[in-house]
Enzyme design. Structure first.
Site, PDB file in Angstrom:
ATOM      1  CB  CYS A   2      -0.902   0.088   1.261  1.00  8.19           C
ATOM      2  SG  CYS A   2      -2.121  -1.278   1.459  1.00  8.19           S
ATOM      3  NE  ARG A  27       4.628   1.741  -0.188  1.00  3.05           N
ATOM      4  CZ  ARG A  27       5.618   1.578   0.653  1.00  3.05           C
ATOM      5  NH1 ARG A  27       6.794   1.681   0.274  1.00  3.05           N
ATOM      6  NH2 ARG A  27       5.460   1.031   2.147  1.00  3.05           N
ATOM      7  CD1 TRP A  74      -0.180  -6.324  -3.173  1.00  6.77           C
ATOM      8  CD2 TRP A  74      -0.301  -6.842  -0.793  1.00  6.77           C
ATOM      9  NE1 TRP A  74       0.230  -7.681  -2.920  1.00  6.77           N
ATOM     10  CE2 TRP A  74      -0.015  -7.855  -1.605  1.00  6.77           C
ATOM     11  CE3 TRP A  74      -0.488  -7.003   0.581  1.00  6.77           C
ATOM     12  CZ2 TRP A  74       0.452  -9.228  -0.779  1.00  6.77           C
ATOM     13  CZ3 TRP A  74       0.042  -7.936   1.244  1.00  6.77           C
ATOM     14  CH2 TRP A  74       0.219  -9.080   0.361  1.00  6.77           C
ATOM     15  CG  ASN A 100       1.861   0.945   4.351  1.00  7.59           C
ATOM     16  OD1 ASN A 100       2.877   1.228   4.446  1.00  7.59           O
ATOM     17  ND2 ASN A 100       1.541  -0.214   3.941  1.00  7.59           N
ATOM     18  N   GLY A 101      -0.432  -0.741   6.422  1.00  6.46           N
ATOM     19  CA  GLY A 101      -0.055  -1.340   7.643  1.00  6.46           C
ATOM     20  C   GLY A 101      -1.144  -2.354   7.871  1.00  6.46           C
ATOM     21  CD  GLU A 485      16.846 -13.265  -7.895  1.00  2.66           C
ATOM     22  OE1 GLU A 485      16.354 -13.774  -7.058  1.00  2.66           O
ATOM     23  OE2 GLU A 485      16.361 -12.034  -8.362  1.00  2.66           O
ATOM     24  CE  LYS A 489      13.515 -11.612 -10.036  1.00  2.53           C
ATOM     25  NZ  LYS A 489      14.130 -11.063  -8.905  1.00  2.53           N
ATOM     26  CD  GLU A 492       9.534 -11.864  -8.638  1.00  2.00           C
ATOM     27  OE1 GLU A 492       8.964 -11.381  -7.793  1.00  2.00           O
ATOM     28  OE2 GLU A 492      11.057 -11.861  -8.791  1.00  2.00           O
ATOM     29  CG  HIS A 508      19.629 -36.430  -2.754  1.00  2.00           C
ATOM     30  ND1 HIS A 508      20.049 -37.766  -2.302  1.00  2.00           N
ATOM     31  CD2 HIS A 508      20.611 -35.671  -2.986  1.00  2.00           C
ATOM     32  CE1 HIS A 508      21.414 -37.678  -2.116  1.00  2.00           C
ATOM     33  NE2 HIS A 508      21.726 -36.458  -2.386  1.00  2.00           N
ATOM     34  CE  LYS A 607      11.511  -2.733  -6.281  1.00  3.91           C
ATOM     35  NZ  LYS A 607      11.755  -4.028  -6.474  1.00  3.91           N
TER      36      LYS A 607
HETATM   37  C1  F6R Z   1      11.729 -10.542  -5.998  1.00  5.41           C
HETATM   38  C2  F6R Z   1      11.562  -9.555  -4.819  1.00  5.41           C
HETATM   39  C3  F6R Z   1      11.366  -9.882  -3.730  1.00  5.41           C
HETATM   40  C4  F6R Z   1      12.315  -8.981  -2.558  1.00  5.41           C
HETATM   41  C5  F6R Z   1      11.839  -9.242  -1.090  1.00  5.41           C
HETATM   42  C6  F6R Z   1      12.504  -8.374  -0.213  1.00  5.41           C
HETATM   43  O1  F6R Z   1      12.048 -10.137  -7.062  1.00  5.41           O
HETATM   44  O2  F6R Z   1      11.985  -8.267  -5.253  1.00  5.41           O
HETATM   45  O3  F6R Z   1      11.668 -11.338  -3.073  1.00  5.41           O
HETATM   46  O4  F6R Z   1      13.606  -9.146  -2.714  1.00  5.41           O
HETATM   47  O5  F6R Z   1      10.470  -8.808  -1.003  1.00  5.41           O
HETATM   48  O6  F6R Z   1      12.398  -7.209  -0.559  1.00  5.41           O
HETATM   49  P1  F6R Z   1      13.327  -6.002   0.098  1.00  5.41           P
HETATM   50  O7  F6R Z   1      14.671  -6.380  -0.484  1.00  5.41           O
HETATM   51  O8  F6R Z   1      12.781  -4.769  -0.178  1.00  5.41           O
HETATM   52  O9  F6R Z   1      13.407  -6.206   1.726  1.00  5.41           O
END
Ligand code: F6R
Length: 612
Positions: A2, A27, A74, A100-101, A485, A489, A492, A508, A607
């Protein structure tokens, strides 16, 4: 999650709010709304969907006024809908709030307020705030907010507006981020979740701390504690400029941010490596050499992509410094009763610096006596402020929800830390340190070399494999993190099934998944694990799996074991995780683009994850 925004001043209030909300959209983006004071009445306009939907609705009737608040959501409590979108008004529509929260005790508060005669219209936790402020209102919004928040358990960045206090916004913060933008020209002020929202208007700000509230008019900003004691704030100058947070002609922020990596890596290195030696300067860590020599264990605190950057750091620190390192996702770390003491260094890695799980685990580490180092992108963020020392990655604003340049810059920052630690502890000899530093200094150019030489090839591969629906990502040693990673990617942003595994784990269990319908993306980088990784590829090909290998330039051997090869420049094994992440991002990006996914704002995600 949010984003919230408030404005007082002479500009077009709705346009300012929309501009700020667009920049906060990463956000959360399932619904949005604004409330503006129009002729002594609070007018609320909301819509389900992205800010663009709200903007369309507003075209049909825009509330005109000089005070307003806005929100991009969100969903946590109650599904995305116009009804659940913020701002939420009280019973009479005199007060409206954006938040937000999470109000953790909202059910209890809601029942009590309903019993007292308040009528709720949404399923959100936030609406309780509007009714609490209404309950305690006796002619002064500031007092009502202060009193109301006393009843609240949980986290909030909240902004309230009232038609009986025209020309005033009241905001408060507990655990969720909040920033005040001080108008460059007189007669306007802003309040928002983070600096990106206010960048087009001002770069002068106050960073609001937990337990503080702010009373804003267009000419005055008063910061106080929640108990009402005045707080003196220093003006904080935001370094980023508005252009850095624009797409700059690219189709998506994500591709812009992938291509920006050489620059971002250069910024991460900055002046830290200098001289002919070269030498490393990390005085900013605020951790004395005596302390670093005493450290017996490092615990990396991070989530998602940042935790994979932590894994790259773990590999380098254990290998080069001989210090044990634990990495666990912050959301779990709290339940593991992880042992922290005065000789444990907690390293919190977070792009946003506002991730609730990370902050919570940091608090636990602190309570148990650990020292804390933050590795973050956002200057003045809570992670930075809650730590003893900070290593800023200086990657510039990252807007695409999927982390790209922040990841490679975080890995690089961890390598810098590793060299510093190793030198201080005598585990890395001066000559080896110089060699590593020269290698690190070459990384930005090597990233550019990769992008110049291989980006087109990666795009073609994405087309070739477009119809593959299941992926396994494999890596060993320094590239276990690359596999994790890479899988994250493509999951998501392309919404495809993908799992990351330590390559040695295949036999395994996961080998059972391999068929001719599965593609295996494997980081097979020259180094101590090369032959074993080749062995894994043979096992996969014997079972008809298609192999795309990320391998070094000049490695001819790999051709025999892979259907396709993506080449990255050669570097020391411990440093190669910086470069190997980039093809993974690029491949995921192109696959997602072919599937026409909402790349910068994937479904269900946001994000900055400010809820636990
Ligand atoms: C994936 C991604 C998330 C963030 C995670 C932590 O592409 O961006 O997995 O890495 O939410 O976010 P931060 O780094 O802002 O603590």
């Amino acid at each position: 999650m949010c984003g919230i925004m408030g404005y007082l001043g002479g500009r077009d209030t709705v346009e300012v709010l929309l501009e700020g909300l667009r920049r906060l959209e990463y956000r959360g983006y399932d619904s949005a709304g604004v409330a503006v004071l129009v002729d002594g009445k609070v007018e609320v306009v909301k819509a389900k969907g992205k800010i663009s939907v709200l903007a369309e609705v507003l075209k049909k009737g825009k509330p005109e006024g000089s005070v307003g608040i806005g929100h991009t959501r969100w969903a946590t409590h109650g599904p995305p809908s116009t009804k659940n979108a913020h701002p939420h008004p009280d019973c009479e529509g005199h007060i409206a709030v954006v938040h937000n929260g999470i109000v953790e005790n909202y059910l209890e508060l809601r029942e009590k307020l309903q019993a007292e005669g308040h009528t709720f219209r949404s399923e959100t936790d936030t609406e309780t705030l509007a009714h609490l402020f209404e309950k305690y209102y006796d002619g002064n919004l500031e007092k009502a907010v202060r009193r109301g928040l006393k009843d609240v358990k949980g986290s909030y960045a909240v902004v309230a507006v009232s038609d009986r206090d025209p020309g005033v916004l009241v905001a408060a913060r507990q655990y969720s981020p909040l920033i005040v933008g001080l108008g460059e020209k007189t007669g306007e002020n802003f309040v928002a979740s983070d600096p990106s929202a206010i960048l087009p208007f001002t770069r002068k700000a106050y960073l609001i701390d937990n337990g503080e509230m702010v009373v804003l008019t267009k000419d005055r900003v008063e910061v106080k504690t929640l108990a009402g004691k005045a707080v003196k704030k220093r003006v904080f100058h935001i370094e980023w400029d508005a252009e850095m947070a624009e797409k700059g002609g690219h189709k998506h922020f994500m591709i812009k941010e992938i291509l920006e990596q050489p620059h971002a890596l250069r910024q991460t290195i900055g002046e830290r490596i200098s001289g002919r030696g070269p030498e490393l300067h990390l005085e900013e860590l605020h951790l004395t050499d005596a302390y670093l020599r005493r450290v017996k264990k490092i615990v990396i605190i991070a989530c998602g992509t940042a935790s994979y950057a932590g894994m790259a750091g773990q590999y380098a620190v254990e290998k080069l410094c001989g210090v044990p390192v634990i990495v666990d996702v912050a959301s779990e770390l709290q339940y593991r009763e992880c042992v922290f003491d005065k000789d444990t260094l907690g390293i919190a890695i977070s792009q946003s610096g506002e991730t609730a799980d990370t902050l919570q685990a940091m608090r636990m580490a602190r309570r148990r006596g650990a020292k804390l180092l933050a590795v973050t992108n956002v200057i003045g963020s809570t992670v930075a402020r809650d730590a003893d020392g900070v290593l800023y990655i200086h990657a510039g604003p990252e807007i695409g929800v999927a982390s790209t340049k922040a990841y490679t810059s975080q890995v690089l920052a961890m390598l810098l830390f590793c060299v510093h630690l190793g030198v201080v502890r005598g585990a890395i000899k001066p000559a080896a340190a110089r060699r590593l530093l020269r290698g690190i200094k070459r990384l930005p150019d090597q990233a550019q070399e990769f992008l110049d030489g291989q980006a087109g090839h990666v795009e073609r591969l994405a087309k070739k494999y477009k119809n593959v629906m299941r992926y396994l990502y494999l890596g060993r040693g320094a590239h276990y993190c690359t596999a994790m990673e890479g899988a994250l990617k493509i999951k998501e942003i392309a919404y495809l099934d993908a799992e990351g595994y330590a390559a040695g784990e295949m036999k395994h269990g996961p080998l059972a998944l391999v068929t001719d319908e599965v593609a295996i993306m494997s980081a097979v980088i020259e180094g101590p694990h090369y032959q074993k990784s080749i062995g894994n590829l043979q096992e996969i090909r014997a079972r008809a799996g298609k192999v795309i290998a990320v391998a070094n330039e000049g490695d001819e051997e790999i051709q025999k074991y892979a259907d396709d090869v993506i080449r990255i420049p050669k570097t020391e094994e411990a440093l190669s995780s910086v470069l190997a992440g980039i093809p993974m991002q690029l491949y995921a990006y192109h696959v997602a683009d072919l599937w026409d996914r909402e790349i910068d704002q994937p479904r269900n995600l946001a994000k900055s994850v400010t809820v636990e």
